[in-house]
Write a protein that holds these residues in place. Structure first.
Motif, PDB file in Angstrom:
ATOM      1  N   GLU A  46       0.855  -1.147  -0.067  1.00 21.26           N
ATOM      2  CA  GLU A  46       0.082   0.101  -0.009  1.00 21.26           C
ATOM      3  C   GLU A  46       0.898   1.447   0.092  1.00 21.26           C
ATOM      4  O   GLU A  46       0.563   2.082  -0.696  1.00 21.26           O
ATOM      5  N   ALA A  47       1.880   1.304   0.923  1.00 24.02           N
ATOM      6  CA  ALA A  47       2.713   2.403   0.768  1.00 24.02           C
ATOM      7  C   ALA A  47       3.521   2.434  -0.320  1.00 24.02           C
ATOM      8  O   ALA A  47       3.446   3.487  -0.784  1.00 24.02           O
ATOM      9  N   PHE A  48       3.888   1.576  -1.037  1.00 21.89           N
ATOM     10  CA  PHE A  48       4.700   1.478  -2.150  1.00 21.89           C
ATOM     11  C   PHE A  48       3.803   2.285  -3.424  1.00 21.89           C
ATOM     12  O   PHE A  48       4.198   3.154  -4.119  1.00 21.89           O
ATOM     13  N   THR A  49       2.611   1.767  -3.313  1.00 19.66           N
ATOM     14  CA  THR A  49       1.587   2.033  -4.318  1.00 19.66           C
ATOM     15  C   THR A  49       1.214   3.405  -4.161  1.00 19.66           C
ATOM     16  O   THR A  49       1.028   4.551  -5.155  1.00 19.66           O
ATOM     17  N   SER A  50       1.006   4.141  -2.886  1.00 19.70           N
ATOM     18  CA  SER A  50       0.819   5.705  -2.662  1.00 19.70           C
ATOM     19  C   SER A  50       2.065   6.300  -3.222  1.00 19.70           C
ATOM     20  O   SER A  50       1.779   7.534  -3.469  1.00 19.70           O
ATOM     21  N   ILE A  51       3.138   5.784  -2.996  1.00 19.02           N
ATOM     22  CA  ILE A  51       4.438   6.731  -3.375  1.00 19.02           C
ATOM     23  C   ILE A  51       4.832   6.792  -4.803  1.00 19.02           C
ATOM     24  O   ILE A  51       5.024   7.600  -5.532  1.00 19.02           O
ATOM     25  N   PHE A  52       4.905   5.346  -5.211  1.00 21.28           N
ATOM     26  CA  PHE A  52       5.551   5.096  -6.641  1.00 21.28           C
ATOM     27  C   PHE A  52       4.418   5.003  -7.653  1.00 21.28           C
ATOM     28  O   PHE A  52       5.067   5.138  -8.969  1.00 21.28           O
ATOM     29  N   GLU A  53       3.081   4.842  -7.265  1.00 19.49           N
ATOM     30  CA  GLU A  53       2.048   4.899  -8.376  1.00 19.49           C
ATOM     31  C   GLU A  53       0.975   5.784  -7.942  1.00 19.49           C
ATOM     32  O   GLU A  53       1.253   6.714  -7.287  1.00 19.49           O
ATOM     33  N   THR A  54      -0.011   5.374  -8.280  1.00 22.93           N
ATOM     34  CA  THR A  54      -1.393   6.144  -7.933  1.00 22.93           C
ATOM     35  C   THR A  54      -2.134   5.405  -7.023  1.00 22.93           C
ATOM     36  O   THR A  54      -2.706   4.324  -7.542  1.00 22.93           O
ATOM     37  N   GLY A  55      -2.148   5.437  -5.772  1.00 23.15           N
ATOM     38  CA  GLY A  55      -3.168   4.542  -4.847  1.00 23.15           C
ATOM     39  C   GLY A  55      -3.204   5.652  -3.459  1.00 23.15           C
ATOM     40  O   GLY A  55      -2.456   6.851  -3.265  1.00 23.15           O
ATOM     41  N   SER A  56      -3.785   4.832  -2.654  1.00 22.58           N
ATOM     42  CA  SER A  56      -3.821   5.583  -1.332  1.00 22.58           C
ATOM     43  C   SER A  56      -3.375   4.262  -0.197  1.00 22.58           C
ATOM     44  O   SER A  56      -2.937   3.270  -0.534  1.00 22.58           O
ATOM     45  N   ILE A  57      -3.167   4.978   1.022  1.00 24.48           N
ATOM     46  CA  ILE A  57      -2.781   3.901   1.988  1.00 24.48           C
ATOM     47  C   ILE A  57      -3.893   4.079   3.051  1.00 24.48           C
ATOM     48  O   ILE A  57      -4.317   5.141   3.400  1.00 24.48           O
ATOM     49  N   SER A  58      -4.376   3.015   3.764  1.00 18.65           N
ATOM     50  CA  SER A  58      -5.314   2.738   4.681  1.00 18.65           C
ATOM     51  C   SER A  58      -4.564   3.356   5.865  1.00 18.65           C
ATOM     52  O   SER A  58      -3.651   3.525   6.033  1.00 18.65           O
ATOM     53  N   ASN A  59      -5.715   3.403   6.912  1.00 17.97           N
ATOM     54  CA  ASN A  59      -5.373   4.058   7.958  1.00 17.97           C
ATOM     55  C   ASN A  59      -4.454   3.097   8.883  1.00 17.97           C
ATOM     56  O   ASN A  59      -3.674   3.320   9.534  1.00 17.97           O
ATOM     57  N   LYS A  60      -4.917   1.719   8.846  1.00 26.44           N
ATOM     58  CA  LYS A  60      -4.197   0.637   9.457  1.00 26.44           C
ATOM     59  C   LYS A  60      -2.765   0.815   8.957  1.00 26.44           C
ATOM     60  O   LYS A  60      -2.027   0.616   9.845  1.00 26.44           O
ATOM     61  N   CYS A  61      -2.312   0.936   7.755  1.00 25.06           N
ATOM     62  CA  CYS A  61      -1.192   0.611   7.138  1.00 25.06           C
ATOM     63  C   CYS A  61      -0.298   2.118   7.207  1.00 25.06           C
ATOM     64  O   CYS A  61       0.884   2.301   7.634  1.00 25.06           O
ATOM     65  N   CYS A  62      -1.051   3.166   7.704  1.00 26.18           N
ATOM     66  CA  CYS A  62      -0.625   4.570   7.987  1.00 26.18           C
ATOM     67  C   CYS A  62      -0.041   4.458   9.319  1.00 26.18           C
ATOM     68  O   CYS A  62       1.064   4.965   9.733  1.00 26.18           O
ATOM     69  N   ALA A  63      -0.727   3.710  10.158  1.00 22.58           N
ATOM     70  CA  ALA A  63      -0.314   3.775  11.791  1.00 22.58           C
ATOM     71  C   ALA A  63       1.147   2.918  11.717  1.00 22.58           C
ATOM     72  O   ALA A  63       1.916   3.096  12.214  1.00 22.58           O
ATOM     73  N   LYS A  64       0.995   1.754  10.831  1.00 24.52           N
ATOM     74  CA  LYS A  64       2.444   0.943  10.766  1.00 24.52           C
ATOM     75  C   LYS A  64       3.401   1.538  10.177  1.00 24.52           C
ATOM     76  O   LYS A  64       4.627   1.579  10.726  1.00 24.52           O
ATOM     77  N   LEU A  65       3.073   2.502   9.255  1.00 17.44           N
ATOM     78  CA  LEU A  65       4.167   3.498   8.665  1.00 17.44           C
ATOM     79  C   LEU A  65       4.883   4.201   9.514  1.00 17.44           C
ATOM     80  O   LEU A  65       5.865   4.649   9.825  1.00 17.44           O
ATOM     81  N   VAL A  66       3.936   5.072  10.438  1.00 19.55           N
ATOM     82  CA  VAL A  66       4.512   5.841  11.545  1.00 19.55           C
ATOM     83  C   VAL A  66       5.131   5.121  12.645  1.00 19.55           C
ATOM     84  O   VAL A  66       6.304   5.497  12.843  1.00 19.55           O
ATOM     85  N   VAL A  67       4.817   3.825  12.639  1.00 22.78           N
ATOM     86  CA  VAL A  67       5.501   3.087  13.955  1.00 22.78           C
ATOM     87  C   VAL A  67       7.076   2.743  13.341  1.00 22.78           C
ATOM     88  O   VAL A  67       7.857   2.693  13.884  1.00 22.78           O
ATOM     89  N   LEU A  68       7.036   2.484  12.016  1.00 26.44           N
ATOM     90  CA  LEU A  68       8.118   2.108  11.170  1.00 26.44           C
ATOM     91  C   LEU A  68       9.243   3.384  11.478  1.00 26.44           C
ATOM     92  O   LEU A  68      10.135   2.972  11.542  1.00 26.44           O
ATOM     93  N   GLY A  69       8.835   4.469  11.233  1.00 30.08           N
ATOM     94  CA  GLY A  69       9.581   5.701  11.631  1.00 30.08           C
ATOM     95  C   GLY A  69      10.033   6.276  10.389  1.00 30.08           C
ATOM     96  O   GLY A  69      10.288   5.692   9.204  1.00 30.08           O
ATOM     97  N   LYS A  70      10.349   7.601  10.409  1.00 38.42           N
ATOM     98  CA  LYS A  70      10.721   8.462   9.143  1.00 38.42           C
ATOM     99  C   LYS A  70      12.058   7.872   8.633  1.00 38.42           C
ATOM    100  O   LYS A  70      12.438   8.081   7.495  1.00 38.42           O
TER     101      LYS A  70
END
Length: 116
Positions: A46-70
């Motif tokens: 989901e994150a890959f699609t939202s950054i490298f293509e056209t797509g969105s990232i779910s709330n659940k995956c956003c939370a995991k992305l933030v936990v992953l860290g910048k």
């Protein structure tokens, strides 16, 4: 004329070494922070699609992305940009989408929830 050739070789060596160091730096950050195991494959996609293509990232995956860290997020995106198969992408566009995705997820996760 010979000095011009020497200069050209030095410039090429400098640029090559700089690119190799950047690749090692991203790999080192990813390894030291155990970045590749912090998100499951569905959220990575989901994150890959939202950054490298056209797509969105779910709330659940956003939370995991933030936990992953910048730091991990940025290193993974930069390493992906180094992939020769993605040479047609415009790095500035990807970096902008990377920042936008990160900021959107951060705002979503840390925004105050509406009161009942």
């Amino acid at each position: 004329m010979a000095s011009l050739n020497v200069y050209s070789v030095l410039v090429v060596l400098f640029l090559t070494c700089g690119a190799a160091m950047a690749m090692r730096e991203n790999d080192q950050i990813i390894k030291e922070n155990n970045c590749e195991t912090k998100m499951g494959l569905p959220c990575v996609l989901e994150a890959f699609t939202s950054i490298f293509e056209t797509g969105s990232i779910s709330n659940k995956c956003c939370a995991k992305l933030v936990v992953l860290g910048k730091v991990c997020h940025s290193a993974l995106v930069k390493r992906t940009l180094e992939n020769p198969q993605l040479k047609d992408l415009i790095p500035a566009t990807i970096i902008a989408k990377n920042i936008q995705t990160w900021n959107n997820c951060l705002a979503l996760i840390y925004s105050p929830s509406p009161s009942a």
